[in-house]
Design an enzyme around this catalytic site. Structure first.
Site, PDB file in Angstrom:
ATOM      1  N   SER A 134      36.813  46.167  54.225  1.00 57.59           N
ATOM      2  CA  SER A 134      37.261  45.184  55.133  1.00 57.59           C
ATOM      3  C   SER A 134      38.800  45.699  55.704  1.00 57.59           C
ATOM      4  O   SER A 134      38.974  45.148  56.861  1.00 57.59           O
ATOM      5  CB  SER A 134      37.730  43.997  54.014  1.00 57.59           C
ATOM      6  N   HIS A 153      51.509  39.395  50.136  1.00 61.48           N
ATOM      7  CA  HIS A 153      50.896  40.610  49.716  1.00 61.48           C
ATOM      8  C   HIS A 153      51.836  41.804  48.851  1.00 61.48           C
ATOM      9  O   HIS A 153      51.298  42.673  48.673  1.00 61.48           O
ATOM     10  CB  HIS A 153      50.133  41.542  50.695  1.00 61.48           C
ATOM     11  N   LYS A 162      42.874  41.979  52.054  1.00 60.46           N
ATOM     12  CA  LYS A 162      41.551  41.869  52.084  1.00 60.46           C
ATOM     13  C   LYS A 162      40.828  41.166  50.962  1.00 60.46           C
ATOM     14  O   LYS A 162      39.730  41.477  50.832  1.00 60.46           O
ATOM     15  CB  LYS A 162      40.878  43.146  52.593  1.00 60.46           C
TER      16      LYS A 162
HETATM   17  S1  PPS Z   1      44.387  39.566  54.644  1.00 58.27           S
HETATM   18  O1  PPS Z   1      44.543  40.245  56.099  1.00 58.27           O
HETATM   19  O2  PPS Z   1      44.569  40.280  53.692  1.00 58.27           O
HETATM   20  O3  PPS Z   1      45.131  38.385  54.839  1.00 58.27           O
HETATM   21  O4  PPS Z   1      42.727  39.423  54.750  1.00 58.27           O
HETATM   22  P1  PPS Z   1      42.180  38.296  53.642  1.00 58.27           P
HETATM   23  O5  PPS Z   1      42.064  37.058  54.158  1.00 58.27           O
HETATM   24  O6  PPS Z   1      42.760  38.721  52.123  1.00 58.27           O
HETATM   25  O7  PPS Z   1      40.668  39.056  53.653  1.00 58.27           O
HETATM   26  C1  PPS Z   1      39.625  39.028  54.782  1.00 58.27           C
HETATM   27  C2  PPS Z   1      38.350  39.043  54.020  1.00 58.27           C
HETATM   28  O8  PPS Z   1      37.700  37.797  53.489  1.00 58.27           O
HETATM   29  C3  PPS Z   1      36.608  37.391  54.043  1.00 58.27           C
HETATM   30  N1  PPS Z   1      36.447  35.922  54.219  1.00 58.27           N
HETATM   31  C4  PPS Z   1      35.669  35.051  53.283  1.00 58.27           C
HETATM   32  N2  PPS Z   1      34.886  35.425  52.653  1.00 58.27           N
HETATM   33  C5  PPS Z   1      33.839  34.405  52.089  1.00 58.27           C
HETATM   34  N3  PPS Z   1      33.984  33.258  52.416  1.00 58.27           N
HETATM   35  C6  PPS Z   1      34.901  32.801  53.316  1.00 58.27           C
HETATM   36  N4  PPS Z   1      35.084  31.481  53.634  1.00 58.27           N
HETATM   37  C7  PPS Z   1      35.848  33.913  53.989  1.00 58.27           C
HETATM   38  N5  PPS Z   1      36.890  33.761  54.807  1.00 58.27           N
HETATM   39  C8  PPS Z   1      37.366  34.761  54.888  1.00 58.27           C
HETATM   40  C9  PPS Z   1      36.566  37.902  55.398  1.00 58.27           C
HETATM   41  O9  PPS Z   1      35.477  37.942  56.038  1.00 58.27           O
HETATM   42  C10 PPS Z   1      37.115  39.346  55.103  1.00 58.27           C
HETATM   43  O10 PPS Z   1      36.259  40.332  54.360  1.00 58.27           O
HETATM   44  P2  PPS Z   1      35.087  40.996  54.924  1.00 58.27           P
HETATM   45  O11 PPS Z   1      34.411  41.914  53.791  1.00 58.27           O
HETATM   46  O12 PPS Z   1      36.104  41.856  55.925  1.00 58.27           O
HETATM   47  O13 PPS Z   1      34.313  40.178  55.669  1.00 58.27           O
END
Ligand code: PPS
Length: 330
Positions: A154, A124, A57
Protein backbone atom coordinates in the site's frame (compact mmCIF):
# COMPACT_ATOMS: atom_id res chain seq x y z
CA UNK A 1 -13.01 20.89 -3.00
CA UNK A 2 -12.03 20.04 -6.56
CA UNK A 3 -12.83 17.49 -9.18
CA UNK A 4 -11.38 14.07 -8.69
CA UNK A 5 -7.59 13.99 -8.77
CA UNK A 6 -7.33 11.44 -11.53
CA UNK A 7 -7.87 14.19 -14.07
CA UNK A 8 -4.70 15.99 -12.99
CA UNK A 9 -1.35 15.80 -14.75
CA UNK A 10 1.55 13.73 -13.53
CA UNK A 11 4.59 15.65 -12.35
CA UNK A 12 7.66 13.52 -13.00
CA UNK A 13 10.08 13.00 -10.14
CA UNK A 14 13.60 11.78 -10.16
CA UNK A 15 14.44 8.69 -8.11
CA UNK A 16 17.38 10.64 -6.63
CA UNK A 17 15.51 13.74 -5.59
CA UNK A 18 15.75 14.51 -1.86
CA UNK A 19 12.18 15.20 -0.83
CA UNK A 20 12.84 14.91 2.88
CA UNK A 21 14.13 17.13 5.63
CA UNK A 22 15.55 16.08 8.97
CA UNK A 23 14.36 16.76 12.50
CA UNK A 24 16.80 15.66 15.22
CA UNK A 25 18.40 13.43 12.64
CA UNK A 26 15.15 11.76 11.61
CA UNK A 27 13.94 12.24 8.03
CA UNK A 28 10.42 13.55 7.49
CA UNK A 29 8.44 14.57 4.44
CA UNK A 30 8.32 18.32 4.07
CA UNK A 31 4.60 18.54 4.78
CA UNK A 32 5.52 17.59 8.35
CA UNK A 33 7.23 20.89 9.23
CA UNK A 34 9.99 21.07 11.81
CA UNK A 35 8.06 23.60 13.86
CA UNK A 36 5.04 21.30 14.12
CA UNK A 37 7.25 18.45 15.27
CA UNK A 38 8.91 20.66 17.88
CA UNK A 39 5.45 21.68 19.13
CA UNK A 40 4.80 18.16 20.34
CA UNK A 41 6.91 18.79 23.41
CA UNK A 42 4.43 21.35 24.69
CA UNK A 43 1.29 20.51 22.73
CA UNK A 44 -1.72 20.70 25.03
CA UNK A 45 -3.55 17.42 25.16
CA UNK A 46 -7.08 17.36 26.62
CA UNK A 47 -8.14 14.36 28.65
CA UNK A 48 -11.25 13.98 26.48
CA UNK A 49 -9.27 13.95 23.22
CA UNK A 50 -9.33 10.82 21.10
CA UNK A 51 -6.06 9.97 19.35
CA UNK A 52 -6.06 7.57 16.42
CA UNK A 53 -2.49 6.34 16.11
CA UNK A 54 -1.30 4.22 13.21
CA UNK A 55 1.68 3.30 11.11
CA UNK A 56 0.99 4.69 7.63
CA UNK A 57 -1.30 2.60 5.42
CA UNK A 58 -2.76 0.58 8.30
CA UNK A 59 -6.35 1.64 7.64
CA UNK A 60 -6.25 5.08 9.26
CA UNK A 61 -8.74 6.80 6.95
CA UNK A 62 -11.15 3.91 7.24
CA UNK A 63 -11.02 3.96 11.05
CA UNK A 64 -11.33 7.76 11.10
CA UNK A 65 -14.62 7.51 9.21
CA UNK A 66 -15.88 4.73 11.49
CA UNK A 67 -15.05 6.82 14.55
CA UNK A 68 -16.78 9.85 13.02
CA UNK A 69 -19.90 7.79 12.39
CA UNK A 70 -19.88 6.31 15.88
CA UNK A 71 -19.36 9.66 17.61
CA UNK A 72 -21.99 11.43 15.53
CA UNK A 73 -24.62 8.76 16.13
CA UNK A 74 -24.30 7.72 12.47
CA UNK A 75 -25.32 11.18 11.32
CA UNK A 76 -24.33 10.89 7.66
CA UNK A 77 -26.01 14.15 6.73
CA UNK A 78 -23.85 16.08 9.16
CA UNK A 79 -20.62 14.32 8.22
CA UNK A 80 -20.85 14.95 4.50
CA UNK A 81 -20.80 18.71 5.15
CA UNK A 82 -17.08 18.62 6.07
CA UNK A 83 -14.27 16.53 4.64
CA UNK A 84 -12.82 13.95 7.02
CA UNK A 85 -9.43 15.66 6.81
CA UNK A 86 -10.90 18.68 8.61
CA UNK A 87 -13.27 16.76 10.88
CA UNK A 88 -10.40 14.63 12.11
CA UNK A 89 -7.19 16.71 11.99
CA UNK A 90 -3.79 15.22 11.16
CA UNK A 91 -1.51 16.25 14.01
CA UNK A 92 1.84 16.57 12.26
CA UNK A 93 0.63 17.70 8.84
CA UNK A 94 1.38 21.16 7.57
CA UNK A 95 -1.48 23.06 9.13
CA UNK A 96 -0.31 26.35 7.80
CA UNK A 97 -1.58 25.99 4.29
CA UNK A 98 -4.25 23.36 4.68
CA UNK A 99 -6.25 24.43 7.68
CA UNK A 100 -8.07 27.68 7.12
CA UNK A 101 -7.01 30.93 8.77
CA UNK A 102 -3.78 29.37 9.92
CA UNK A 103 -1.21 31.36 8.11
CA UNK A 104 1.93 30.48 9.95
CA UNK A 105 3.51 27.68 11.81
CA UNK A 106 3.07 26.67 14.59
CA UNK A 107 -0.53 27.00 13.51
CA UNK A 108 -1.17 23.54 14.89
CA UNK A 109 -1.92 25.34 18.14
CA UNK A 110 -4.16 27.91 16.51
CA UNK A 111 -6.25 25.34 14.71
CA UNK A 112 -6.51 22.68 17.37
CA UNK A 113 -7.14 25.20 20.13
CA UNK A 114 -10.26 26.27 18.31
CA UNK A 115 -11.59 22.75 17.87
CA UNK A 116 -14.25 22.09 20.51
CA UNK A 117 -14.01 18.99 22.69
CA UNK A 118 -14.07 16.13 22.21
CA UNK A 119 -11.36 16.43 19.56
CA UNK A 120 -10.42 13.53 17.31
CA UNK A 121 -6.80 13.60 16.17
CA UNK A 122 -4.93 11.40 13.71
CA UNK A 123 -1.19 10.81 13.94
CA UNK A 124 1.50 8.51 12.57
CA UNK A 125 4.19 9.76 14.95
CA UNK A 126 6.31 7.25 16.83
CA UNK A 127 5.86 7.04 20.58
CA UNK A 128 9.00 9.15 21.10
CA UNK A 129 7.69 11.99 18.98
CA UNK A 130 4.10 12.10 20.25
CA UNK A 131 2.90 15.03 22.40
CA UNK A 132 4.42 14.50 25.81
CA UNK A 133 1.11 15.15 27.57
CA UNK A 134 -0.40 12.10 25.90
CA UNK A 135 1.36 10.05 28.56
CA UNK A 136 0.31 12.19 31.52
CA UNK A 137 -3.26 13.17 30.57
CA UNK A 138 -3.87 9.68 29.11
CA UNK A 139 -6.69 10.46 26.66
CA UNK A 140 -8.29 7.57 24.77
CA UNK A 141 -6.09 6.08 22.06
CA UNK A 142 -7.21 3.78 19.25
CA UNK A 143 -4.29 2.05 17.59
CA UNK A 144 -4.79 0.18 14.31
CA UNK A 145 -2.19 -2.28 13.07
CA UNK A 146 -2.01 -4.01 9.67
CA UNK A 147 0.15 -6.88 8.46
CA UNK A 148 3.45 -5.43 7.23
CA UNK A 149 3.42 -7.05 3.80
CA UNK A 150 0.17 -5.33 2.80
CA UNK A 151 1.43 -2.13 4.46
CA UNK A 152 4.51 -2.29 2.21
CA UNK A 153 2.42 -2.74 -0.94
CA UNK A 154 0.00 0.00 0.00
CA UNK A 155 2.83 2.39 0.88
CA UNK A 156 4.65 1.53 -2.35
CA UNK A 157 1.61 2.71 -4.28
CA UNK A 158 1.56 5.89 -2.26
CA UNK A 159 5.26 6.50 -3.01
CA UNK A 160 4.58 5.77 -6.63
CA UNK A 161 1.74 8.18 -7.14
CA UNK A 162 2.06 10.83 -4.47
CA UNK A 163 4.55 13.50 -5.37
CA UNK A 164 5.54 14.60 -1.88
CA UNK A 165 7.08 11.18 -1.34
CA UNK A 166 10.33 9.88 -2.80
CA UNK A 167 9.72 8.18 -6.13
CA UNK A 168 9.94 4.44 -6.67
CA UNK A 169 9.19 3.01 -10.05
CA UNK A 170 9.23 -0.62 -9.00
CA UNK A 171 8.24 -2.62 -5.96
CA UNK A 172 11.45 -4.64 -5.70
CA UNK A 173 13.58 -1.57 -5.19
CA UNK A 174 11.07 -0.18 -2.72
CA UNK A 175 10.95 -3.39 -0.68
CA UNK A 176 14.70 -3.72 -0.72
CA UNK A 177 15.06 -0.18 0.66
CA UNK A 178 12.38 -0.89 3.31
CA UNK A 179 14.22 -4.00 4.41
CA UNK A 180 17.51 -2.11 4.60
CA UNK A 181 15.89 0.82 6.40
CA UNK A 182 17.02 3.26 3.71
CA UNK A 183 16.05 6.74 4.82
CA UNK A 184 14.53 7.85 1.58
CA UNK A 185 11.73 5.31 1.44
CA UNK A 186 10.17 6.36 4.78
CA UNK A 187 8.98 2.89 5.72
CA UNK A 188 11.32 0.52 7.46
CA UNK A 189 11.39 -3.01 8.70
CA UNK A 190 14.54 -2.40 10.67
CA UNK A 191 14.69 -1.26 14.26
CA UNK A 192 15.72 2.23 13.30
CA UNK A 193 14.02 5.56 13.18
CA UNK A 194 13.07 6.61 9.70
CA UNK A 195 10.05 8.87 9.28
CA UNK A 196 7.43 6.98 11.26
CA UNK A 197 10.01 4.58 12.67
CA UNK A 198 10.22 0.94 11.84
CA UNK A 199 6.96 -0.95 11.44
CA UNK A 200 8.06 -3.28 14.24
CA UNK A 201 8.98 -0.48 16.61
CA UNK A 202 5.75 1.40 15.96
CA UNK A 203 3.38 -1.56 16.15
CA UNK A 204 5.01 -3.34 19.08
CA UNK A 205 5.28 -0.20 21.19
CA UNK A 206 1.47 0.08 21.19
CA UNK A 207 0.93 -3.68 21.39
CA UNK A 208 2.74 -3.49 24.73
CA UNK A 209 0.19 -0.91 25.90
CA UNK A 210 -2.86 -2.81 24.60
CA UNK A 211 -4.18 -3.64 28.07
CA UNK A 212 -4.05 -0.09 29.39
CA UNK A 213 -7.61 1.14 29.99
CA UNK A 214 -7.27 4.13 27.67
CA UNK A 215 -6.02 2.02 24.74
CA UNK A 216 -7.96 0.02 22.13
CA UNK A 217 -5.71 -2.03 19.85
CA UNK A 218 -7.37 -3.10 16.59
CA UNK A 219 -6.17 -4.98 13.52
CA UNK A 220 -7.08 -4.12 9.93
CA UNK A 221 -7.58 -7.79 9.08
CA UNK A 222 -10.11 -8.26 11.92
CA UNK A 223 -11.96 -5.17 10.71
CA UNK A 224 -12.10 -6.68 7.22
CA UNK A 225 -13.30 -9.98 8.65
CA UNK A 226 -16.07 -8.47 10.76
CA UNK A 227 -16.68 -4.76 10.42
CA UNK A 228 -19.83 -4.88 12.51
CA UNK A 229 -17.84 -6.25 15.45
CA UNK A 230 -15.21 -3.52 15.03
CA UNK A 231 -17.87 -0.79 14.99
CA UNK A 232 -19.33 -2.15 18.22
CA UNK A 233 -15.89 -2.41 19.83
CA UNK A 234 -15.18 1.20 18.96
CA UNK A 235 -18.60 2.34 20.20
CA UNK A 236 -18.10 0.49 23.49
CA UNK A 237 -14.63 1.90 23.96
CA UNK A 238 -15.90 5.42 23.34
CA UNK A 239 -18.97 4.91 25.55
CA UNK A 240 -21.23 5.73 22.61
CA UNK A 241 -24.59 4.00 22.66
CA UNK A 242 -25.61 2.87 19.18
CA UNK A 243 -28.84 1.31 18.02
CA UNK A 244 -28.57 -1.77 15.78
CA UNK A 245 -29.82 0.44 12.97
CA UNK A 246 -26.99 2.95 13.54
CA UNK A 247 -24.46 0.12 13.60
CA UNK A 248 -25.81 -1.24 10.30
CA UNK A 249 -25.73 2.21 8.74
CA UNK A 250 -22.10 2.66 9.89
CA UNK A 251 -21.11 -0.70 8.41
CA UNK A 252 -22.67 0.25 5.06
CA UNK A 253 -21.25 3.78 5.14
CA UNK A 254 -17.73 2.53 5.87
CA UNK A 255 -17.61 -0.30 3.34
CA UNK A 256 -14.75 -0.02 0.86
CA UNK A 257 -17.02 0.79 -2.09
CA UNK A 258 -19.03 3.34 -0.20
CA UNK A 259 -15.96 5.13 1.17
CA UNK A 260 -14.30 5.17 -2.23
CA UNK A 261 -17.25 7.09 -3.62
CA UNK A 262 -17.67 9.34 -0.61
CA UNK A 263 -16.42 12.81 -1.53
CA UNK A 264 -16.23 13.83 2.12
CA UNK A 265 -14.16 10.83 3.19
CA UNK A 266 -12.00 9.81 0.22
CA UNK A 267 -8.79 11.90 0.22
CA UNK A 268 -8.84 11.78 -3.60
CA UNK A 269 -11.29 14.66 -3.45
CA UNK A 270 -9.07 16.89 -1.34
CA UNK A 271 -7.26 19.69 -3.05
CA UNK A 272 -4.35 18.98 -0.76
CA UNK A 273 -3.89 15.48 -2.05
CA UNK A 274 -4.62 16.39 -5.60
CA UNK A 275 -2.12 19.17 -6.06
CA UNK A 276 -1.30 22.69 -5.06
CA UNK A 277 -0.42 25.88 -6.81
CA UNK A 278 3.19 24.78 -7.26
CA UNK A 279 1.95 21.58 -8.80
CA UNK A 280 4.26 19.57 -6.60
CA UNK A 281 1.77 17.22 -5.10
CA UNK A 282 -0.08 16.02 -8.15
CA UNK A 283 -0.72 12.40 -8.52
CA UNK A 284 -0.64 10.01 -11.44
CA UNK A 285 -3.77 9.31 -13.47
CA UNK A 286 -6.00 6.48 -12.24
CA UNK A 287 -4.28 6.27 -8.87
CA UNK A 288 -6.59 6.31 -5.90
CA UNK A 289 -5.95 6.66 -2.18
CA UNK A 290 -8.71 4.17 -1.41
CA UNK A 291 -7.05 1.68 -3.71
CA UNK A 292 -7.87 -1.99 -3.18
CA UNK A 293 -8.65 -2.53 0.47
CA UNK A 294 -7.88 -6.22 0.68
CA UNK A 295 -5.88 -8.62 2.81
CA UNK A 296 -3.19 -10.50 0.88
CA UNK A 297 -2.51 -8.14 -2.03
CA UNK A 298 1.20 -8.60 -1.17
CA UNK A 299 1.04 -11.94 -2.99
CA UNK A 300 0.78 -10.02 -6.24
CA UNK A 301 4.06 -8.19 -5.50
CA UNK A 302 6.46 -10.27 -3.39
CA UNK A 303 8.62 -12.82 -5.18
CA UNK A 304 9.16 -16.19 -3.49
CA UNK A 305 12.65 -15.21 -2.36
CA UNK A 306 11.54 -11.78 -1.12
CA UNK A 307 8.81 -13.48 0.85
CA UNK A 308 11.20 -15.97 2.41
CA UNK A 309 13.62 -13.23 3.42
CA UNK A 310 10.78 -11.17 4.86
CA UNK A 311 9.36 -14.13 6.80
CA UNK A 312 12.72 -14.97 8.32
CA UNK A 313 13.20 -11.40 9.51
CA UNK A 314 9.57 -11.17 10.71
CA UNK A 315 9.91 -14.38 12.72
CA UNK A 316 12.94 -13.07 14.59
CA UNK A 317 11.50 -9.68 15.33
CA UNK A 318 8.03 -10.90 16.39
CA UNK A 319 9.24 -13.79 18.50
CA UNK A 320 7.79 -13.77 22.01
CA UNK A 321 5.44 -10.86 21.32
CA UNK A 322 2.23 -12.95 20.96
CA UNK A 323 1.08 -10.54 18.28
CA UNK A 324 -0.09 -12.36 15.16
CA UNK A 325 -1.51 -11.20 11.84
CA UNK A 326 -3.62 -12.78 9.12
CA UNK A 327 -1.70 -12.45 5.87
CA UNK A 328 -4.59 -13.70 3.78
CA UNK A 329 -8.34 -14.02 4.03
CA UNK A 330 -10.06 -17.38 3.75
S1 PPS B 1 -2.50 6.80 5.36
O1 PPS B 1 -1.91 7.50 4.19
O2 PPS B 1 -1.44 6.28 6.20
O3 PPS B 1 -3.43 7.63 6.12
O4 PPS B 1 -3.29 5.56 4.73
P1 PPS B 1 -4.36 4.68 5.50
O5 PPS B 1 -5.68 5.35 5.47
O6 PPS B 1 -3.82 4.26 6.83
O7 PPS B 1 -4.40 3.34 4.64
C1 PPS B 1 -4.87 3.31 3.32
C2 PPS B 1 -5.26 1.86 3.06
O8 PPS B 1 -6.54 1.61 3.68
C3 PPS B 1 -7.44 1.14 2.68
N1 PPS B 1 -8.83 1.51 2.99
C4 PPS B 1 -9.80 0.63 3.22
N2 PPS B 1 -9.77 -0.72 3.31
C5 PPS B 1 -10.95 -1.34 3.57
N3 PPS B 1 -12.14 -0.70 3.70
C6 PPS B 1 -12.20 0.65 3.62
N4 PPS B 1 -13.37 1.26 3.77
C7 PPS B 1 -11.00 1.37 3.38
N5 PPS B 1 -10.70 2.69 3.23
C8 PPS B 1 -9.37 2.75 3.00
C9 PPS B 1 -6.92 1.80 1.42
O9 PPS B 1 -7.47 1.24 0.26
C10 PPS B 1 -5.43 1.58 1.57
O10 PPS B 1 -5.06 0.21 1.40
P2 PPS B 1 -4.63 -0.41 -0.01
O11 PPS B 1 -4.10 -1.77 0.32
O12 PPS B 1 -3.59 0.47 -0.59
O13 PPS B 1 -5.88 -0.48 -0.83
Amino acid sequence: MISKLTSLPVVPRSEDEDLLHRYKGVPYIRTFPMEALECMETFEVRSDDLFLITYPKAGTTWTQEIISMVMSGANEEELIKTHLFFRFPFLEMNWASHYSQCDQVPSVYKFLHKVPSPRTIKTHLTMDHLPHQLFTKKPKVIYVARNPKDVAVSFFHMHHHFNILPYYSDFSRFLSDCMKGEEKCLISFLQISVHCGSWYEHTLSWWQKRNEPNVLFLKYEDMKQDLRKAVKQIANFLDCKMSEEAVELTVRHCSFESMKQNRSANPDYLEFFAGDSEGEKTIEPNASFIRKGTVGDWKNYFTVSQNEAFDADYKTKMEGTELTFDFQMN
